[in-house]
Scaffold this motif. Structure first.
Motif, mmCIF file in Angstrom:
data_model
loop_
_atom_site.group_PDB
_atom_site.id
_atom_site.type_symbol
_atom_site.label_atom_id
_atom_site.label_comp_id
_atom_site.label_asym_id
_atom_site.label_seq_id
_atom_site.Cartn_x
_atom_site.Cartn_y
_atom_site.Cartn_z
ATOM 1 N N ASN A 112 -31.121 93.609 -171.114
ATOM 2 C CA ASN A 112 -32.066 92.507 -171.274
ATOM 3 C C ASN A 112 -32.014 92.102 -172.748
ATOM 4 O O ASN A 112 -32.616 92.739 -173.600
ATOM 5 C CB ASN A 112 -33.479 92.928 -170.863
ATOM 6 N N ARG A 113 -31.268 91.049 -173.030
ATOM 7 C CA ARG A 113 -31.000 90.645 -174.411
ATOM 8 C C ARG A 113 -32.243 90.134 -175.121
ATOM 9 O O ARG A 113 -32.344 90.241 -176.342
ATOM 10 C CB ARG A 113 -29.883 89.623 -174.442
ATOM 11 N N ALA A 114 -33.173 89.579 -174.379
ATOM 12 C CA ALA A 114 -34.420 89.127 -175.004
ATOM 13 C C ALA A 114 -35.176 90.318 -175.589
ATOM 14 O O ALA A 114 -35.665 90.274 -176.725
ATOM 15 C CB ALA A 114 -35.282 88.387 -173.987
ATOM 16 N N VAL A 115 -35.251 91.399 -174.824
ATOM 17 C CA VAL A 115 -35.932 92.606 -175.307
ATOM 18 C C VAL A 115 -35.140 93.236 -176.454
ATOM 19 O O VAL A 115 -35.712 93.679 -177.444
ATOM 20 C CB VAL A 115 -36.152 93.610 -174.151
ATOM 21 N N GLY A 116 -33.823 93.263 -176.349
ATOM 22 C CA GLY A 116 -32.987 93.786 -177.422
ATOM 23 C C GLY A 116 -33.147 92.987 -178.702
ATOM 24 O O GLY A 116 -33.218 93.548 -179.795
ATOM 25 N N PHE A 117 -33.245 91.659 -178.563
ATOM 26 C CA PHE A 117 -33.418 90.805 -179.733
ATOM 27 C C PHE A 117 -34.767 91.052 -180.395
ATOM 28 O O PHE A 117 -34.849 91.187 -181.619
ATOM 29 C CB PHE A 117 -33.273 89.328 -179.338
#
Length: 135
Positions: A112-117
């Protein structure tokens, strides 16, 4: 002999070496507290893990930047760097606590790139606050 240790090249090499060792130790600690294996996930192309790990690396380096800038001896610099890392680690746990609707580690492991970002930005942002406060 004192002139040798006061040489800027020697001091830079010393700080560099010590920070690299500390960074390795701190990344191992982060590896232990996360449910996923950072480097295995990065090898698989998991961008969320790469962003979160990159934020941690930047955060640790930034804290040490402030510590080197504001403290005269290697031991004091390392002490404040460890303290800054501890605060960064606490920030990670607070982030996990403040998101009760989902688990940060699970979302990052699932790419989940949003959470990673957001995880990356929190690490970077906190490192500036921590770094300035340990000055």
């Amino acid at each position: 002999m004192n002139q040798f240790w006061e040489n800027p090249f020697v001091q830079t090499a010393g700080y560099y070496s010590v920070v690299i060792l500390c960074m390795i130790v701190f990344l191992v600690v982060f590896e232990i507290v996360t449910k996923y294996k950072n480097w295995e996930e990065i090898k698989k192309g998991n961008m969320a893990v790469a962003m979160a790990t990159g934020g941690k690396i930047f955060g640790i380096a930034n804290i040490f930047r402030y510590s080197i800038q504001h403290h005269n001896t290697l031991f004091v610099m390392v002490g404040w760097g460890f303290y800054g890392f501890l605060l960064l680690l606490i920030g990670y746990f607070i982030y996990e606590f403040l998101t009760p609707k989902f688990k940060i580690d699970v979302e990052i492991e699932n790419d989940n790139r949003a959470v990673g970002f957001i995880s990356m930005v929190i690490s970077v942002g906190l490192s500036f606050v921590i770094g300035e406060s340990i000055s």
